[in-house]
Design a protein around this motif. Structure first.
Motif, PDB file in Angstrom:
ATOM      1  N   CYS A  67       0.864  -1.188   0.000  1.00 58.64           N
ATOM      2  CA  CYS A  67       0.000   0.000   0.000  1.00 58.64           C
ATOM      3  C   CYS A  67       0.897   1.233   0.000  1.00 58.64           C
ATOM      4  O   CYS A  67       1.803   1.354   0.820  1.00 58.64           O
ATOM      5  CB  CYS A  67      -0.899   0.002   1.233  1.00 58.64           C
ATOM      6  SG  CYS A  67      -1.875   1.503   1.406  1.00 58.64           S
ATOM      7  N   ASN A 102      -0.006   4.106   0.745  1.00 54.53           N
ATOM      8  CA  ASN A 102      -0.435   5.020   1.791  1.00 54.53           C
ATOM      9  C   ASN A 102       0.106   4.609   3.159  1.00 54.53           C
ATOM     10  O   ASN A 102       0.682   5.409   3.869  1.00 54.53           O
ATOM     11  CB  ASN A 102      -1.954   5.100   1.808  1.00 54.53           C
ATOM     12  CG  ASN A 102      -2.466   6.140   2.783  1.00 54.53           C
ATOM     13  OD1 ASN A 102      -2.021   7.288   2.741  1.00 54.53           O
ATOM     14  ND2 ASN A 102      -3.373   5.750   3.650  1.00 54.53           N
ATOM     15  N   CYS A 103      -0.056   3.313   3.534  1.00 53.22           N
ATOM     16  CA  CYS A 103       0.353   2.890   4.875  1.00 53.22           C
ATOM     17  C   CYS A 103       1.541   1.928   4.869  1.00 53.22           C
ATOM     18  O   CYS A 103       2.102   1.627   5.915  1.00 53.22           O
ATOM     19  CB  CYS A 103      -0.832   2.261   5.623  1.00 53.22           C
ATOM     20  SG  CYS A 103      -1.365   0.682   4.928  1.00 53.22           S
ATOM     21  N   CYS A 120      -7.066  -0.713   0.207  1.00 48.30           N
ATOM     22  CA  CYS A 120      -6.189  -1.328   1.206  1.00 48.30           C
ATOM     23  C   CYS A 120      -7.010  -1.750   2.420  1.00 48.30           C
ATOM     24  O   CYS A 120      -7.777  -0.957   2.963  1.00 48.30           O
ATOM     25  CB  CYS A 120      -5.123  -0.324   1.620  1.00 48.30           C
ATOM     26  SG  CYS A 120      -4.141  -0.865   3.018  1.00 48.30           S
ATOM     27  N   ASN A 162      -5.911  -2.421   5.268  1.00 43.56           N
ATOM     28  CA  ASN A 162      -5.320  -1.891   6.489  1.00 43.56           C
ATOM     29  C   ASN A 162      -5.746  -0.453   6.761  1.00 43.56           C
ATOM     30  O   ASN A 162      -6.128  -0.105   7.859  1.00 43.56           O
ATOM     31  CB  ASN A 162      -3.796  -1.988   6.403  1.00 43.56           C
ATOM     32  CG  ASN A 162      -3.123  -1.656   7.721  1.00 43.56           C
ATOM     33  OD1 ASN A 162      -3.511  -2.169   8.760  1.00 43.56           O
ATOM     34  ND2 ASN A 162      -2.136  -0.794   7.684  1.00 43.56           N
ATOM     35  N   CYS A 163      -5.684   0.399   5.726  1.00 38.18           N
ATOM     36  CA  CYS A 163      -5.964   1.824   5.963  1.00 38.18           C
ATOM     37  C   CYS A 163      -7.221   2.311   5.234  1.00 38.18           C
ATOM     38  O   CYS A 163      -7.692   3.413   5.484  1.00 38.18           O
ATOM     39  CB  CYS A 163      -4.767   2.682   5.570  1.00 38.18           C
ATOM     40  SG  CYS A 163      -4.422   2.694   3.810  1.00 38.18           S
TER      41      CYS A 163
HETATM   42 ZN    ZN Z   1      -2.944   1.031   3.378  1.00 39.99          ZN
END
Ligand code: ZN
Ligand code: ZN
Length: 129
Positions: free
Chosen positions: A3, A5-6, A17, A19-20
């Motif tokens: 990802c 982003n994270c 994603c 996760n985020c």
């Molecule tokens: Zn993420």
């Protein structure tokens, strides 16, 4: 992939994603290839050497409008109206004068429009119907 982003490792190429919750390629913090940290200005990852995926910007313009404008006026021999809608005045005029490249250019644009690959003058893809 990772990802952007994270930085979490993701299986496959998910749209979102887990996760985020962001679009994995819309971030600029991590390399999507190896997960190394990057900055918004990083174009090529210094760790693994891949060209970083750019987030695709989506145009606020309507895909339906572009699709219809690319084909309907053409039935009356007027081509290029959809390009005026997109702000691409120069190629719009060129298209008018050439009758849409005798229809071929119009056809190509129609295929691009309907498949969501047409771009506006800011190079944002027209994806939303
Ligand atoms: Zn993420
Ligand atoms: Zn990398």
């Amino acid at each position: 992939m990772f990802c952007r982003n994270c930085g979490k490792k993701l299986i496959g190429s998910p749209e979102i994603c887990l996760n985020c919750g962001a679009k994995p390629l819309a971030g600029t913090n991590f390399c999507n290839g190896c997960g190394a940290s990057t900055t918004p200005l990083t174009e090529i990852c210094v760790k693994c050497g891949i060209r970083l995926a750019k987030a695709i910007e989506v145009s606020p313009k309507s895909r339906l409008a572009v699709t219809l404008l690319s084909v309907l006026p053409g039935c009356f021999g007027i081509a290029g109206v959809h390009r005026f809608y997109l702000g691409k005045i120069g190629t719009g005029i060129a298209m008018l004068l050439t009758l849409g490249g005798l229809g071929i250019w119009t056809l190509i644009d129609f295929i691009f429009a309907v498949s969501g690959r047409m771009k506006d003058k800011e190079d944002k893809v027209i994806e939303n119907w």
